[in-house]
Design a protein around this motif. Sequence first.
Motif, PDB file in Angstrom:
ATOM      1  N   ASP A  51      31.315  -7.594  17.400  1.00 34.22           N
ATOM      2  CA  ASP A  51      31.424  -7.638  18.866  1.00 34.22           C
ATOM      3  C   ASP A  51      32.827  -8.022  19.319  1.00 34.22           C
ATOM      4  O   ASP A  51      33.333  -7.491  20.318  1.00 34.22           O
ATOM      5  CB  ASP A  51      30.415  -8.643  19.452  1.00 34.22           C
ATOM      6  N   ASN A  74      24.355  -0.453  11.785  1.00 34.39           N
ATOM      7  CA  ASN A  74      23.630   0.590  12.521  1.00 34.39           C
ATOM      8  C   ASN A  74      23.217   0.128  13.910  1.00 34.39           C
ATOM      9  O   ASN A  74      23.211   0.922  14.858  1.00 34.39           O
ATOM     10  CB  ASN A  74      22.413   1.047  11.702  1.00 34.39           C
ATOM     11  N   LYS A  75      22.911  -1.156  14.044  1.00 31.95           N
ATOM     12  CA  LYS A  75      22.570  -1.701  15.352  1.00 31.95           C
ATOM     13  C   LYS A  75      23.780  -1.636  16.288  1.00 31.95           C
ATOM     14  O   LYS A  75      23.654  -1.251  17.463  1.00 31.95           O
ATOM     15  CB  LYS A  75      22.087  -3.136  15.197  1.00 31.95           C
ATOM     16  N   LYS A  76      24.950  -1.991  15.779  1.00 31.19           N
ATOM     17  CA  LYS A  76      26.166  -1.980  16.605  1.00 31.19           C
ATOM     18  C   LYS A  76      26.580  -0.555  16.973  1.00 31.19           C
ATOM     19  O   LYS A  76      27.115  -0.322  18.062  1.00 31.19           O
ATOM     20  CB  LYS A  76      27.302  -2.714  15.883  1.00 31.19           C
ATOM     21  N   ILE A  77      26.339   0.373  16.079  1.00 30.02           N
ATOM     22  CA  ILE A  77      26.602   1.781  16.397  1.00 30.02           C
ATOM     23  C   ILE A  77      25.643   2.260  17.489  1.00 30.02           C
ATOM     24  O   ILE A  77      26.053   2.902  18.465  1.00 30.02           O
ATOM     25  CB  ILE A  77      26.477   2.656  15.136  1.00 30.02           C
ATOM     26  N   LYS A  78      24.386   1.900  17.346  1.00 26.68           N
ATOM     27  CA  LYS A  78      23.370   2.305  18.322  1.00 26.68           C
ATOM     28  C   LYS A  78      23.660   1.693  19.692  1.00 26.68           C
ATOM     29  O   LYS A  78      23.455   2.331  20.741  1.00 26.68           O
ATOM     30  CB  LYS A  78      21.982   1.883  17.847  1.00 26.68           C
ATOM     31  N   GLU A  79      24.170   0.457  19.713  1.00 30.09           N
ATOM     32  CA  GLU A  79      24.489  -0.223  20.967  1.00 30.09           C
ATOM     33  C   GLU A  79      25.765   0.325  21.613  1.00 30.09           C
ATOM     34  O   GLU A  79      26.060  -0.002  22.761  1.00 30.09           O
ATOM     35  CB  GLU A  79      24.661  -1.724  20.723  1.00 30.09           C
ATOM     36  N   GLY A  80      26.505   1.127  20.865  1.00 33.37           N
ATOM     37  CA  GLY A  80      27.751   1.675  21.394  1.00 33.37           C
ATOM     38  C   GLY A  80      28.943   0.745  21.267  1.00 33.37           C
ATOM     39  O   GLY A  80      30.005   0.997  21.854  1.00 33.37           O
ATOM     40  N   VAL A  81      28.777  -0.342  20.517  1.00 29.86           N
ATOM     41  CA  VAL A  81      29.886  -1.284  20.324  1.00 29.86           C
ATOM     42  C   VAL A  81      30.987  -0.634  19.488  1.00 29.86           C
ATOM     43  O   VAL A  81      32.179  -0.812  19.748  1.00 29.86           O
ATOM     44  CB  VAL A  81      29.390  -2.582  19.641  1.00 29.86           C
ATOM     45  N   LYS A  83      31.821   3.045  16.757  1.00 27.47           N
ATOM     46  CA  LYS A  83      31.413   4.272  16.084  1.00 27.47           C
ATOM     47  C   LYS A  83      31.561   4.025  14.588  1.00 27.47           C
ATOM     48  O   LYS A  83      32.313   3.156  14.160  1.00 27.47           O
ATOM     49  CB  LYS A  83      32.303   5.442  16.522  1.00 27.47           C
ATOM     50  N   ARG A  84      30.850   4.812  13.795  1.00 26.37           N
ATOM     51  CA  ARG A  84      30.937   4.605  12.343  1.00 26.37           C
ATOM     52  C   ARG A  84      32.378   4.689  11.860  1.00 26.37           C
ATOM     53  O   ARG A  84      32.816   3.893  11.011  1.00 26.37           O
ATOM     54  CB  ARG A  84      30.077   5.649  11.599  1.00 26.37           C
ATOM     55  N   ASP A  86      34.977   3.776  13.243  1.00 26.35           N
ATOM     56  CA  ASP A  86      35.770   2.608  13.623  1.00 26.35           C
ATOM     57  C   ASP A  86      35.728   1.516  12.549  1.00 26.35           C
ATOM     58  O   ASP A  86      36.591   0.631  12.524  1.00 26.35           O
ATOM     59  CB  ASP A  86      35.260   2.003  14.933  1.00 26.35           C
TER      60      ASP A  86
END
Length: 339
Positions: A51, A74-81, A83-84, A86
């Motif tokens: 974050d 995967n949670k952070k990717i799904k949340e839009g925080v 991209k893979r 990154d």
Amino acid sequence: MAKVNIPSFKLNNGKNIPALGYGTWLGLNDKMEFDMTDLPKLVDTLSYAIDIGYRHIDTAHLYRVEPEVGEVINKKIKEGVVKREDLFVTTKVWHHFHRESDVEVSVRASLRRMNLDYLDLVLMHWPMSITEDGVDEKIDYLETWRGFEAVLEKGLAKAIGVSNFNVDQLKRVLANCKVPPACNQIEVNLNLGLKDLVGFCQAHNIIVVAYSPFGTMVPSRSTPNSPEPKLNNPTMVAIANKHGKTVTQVTLRYLYQRGIISIPKTVTKSRVVENASIFDFVLDENDVKTIAEFDNGFRTVRPVFWQDYTNYPFEKIDAKVEIPKALLKWKNGYKLNID
């Protein structure tokens, strides 16, 4: 929420690797058993680290935490925080998978546990090859490296490297490889500067990543015979005060100025911020010279239980210790139920 800005180094394949990472090794307890007590804290802290700007995550098959690391990613990717693309995710292949064909087996298992399509870096965790029963397989790490090159060619990893390799072992790999290692992950800290090994790596465009960057400085790693500096060392405190920083920040900055990446581990959010707040000051020539004097060759990580195995990379000492069972066979995840 605090935000950190972490610069990058360039790997020999042209890809960027963040100059500071989040380490996920939880360690063994006093009985040399793997301790999962802090795994929920690790998950929470890793999530926080992403974050606030961390993009480099270091894990391994051995660590048992790949499923949870993957869940956070995967949670952070799904949340839009993030991209893979990154993120820079590293894992490691253990002793049991040193046959050429088994490297891919290990890497695919790590990808499955983390639910990822590729890894940014895969490392040979150690140069030794040991079975789950503790048998020395004596597999040449050059064979293992061919398996790493195959993994790279298949796109399962963007870069490949080694860990705990000494200069002679690196020379053999470089003389016999199609693809040179992008990285050598080794213990480096103020007591163990490894000037020759670091210099060799850097002369051959191999990035050095430091594990245990604080050595025995922190109370949890201190032993009765461990040398200075500790966190209250007057010399280190004076340098830290001069720059308005902590002793651990000075330590990480010193390694960074040597061109070394660090992957400190913590399950404390304030330390996540603290560790990454090292890019806004510079140690001067006198600081660097003073800190370098703490280098006395003392190893924090000395796995003497492996020293009679083929390809053990460190100097041997007079000791006989059995391999901890926790390093022979295990399952992954909080409940230790995932193959």
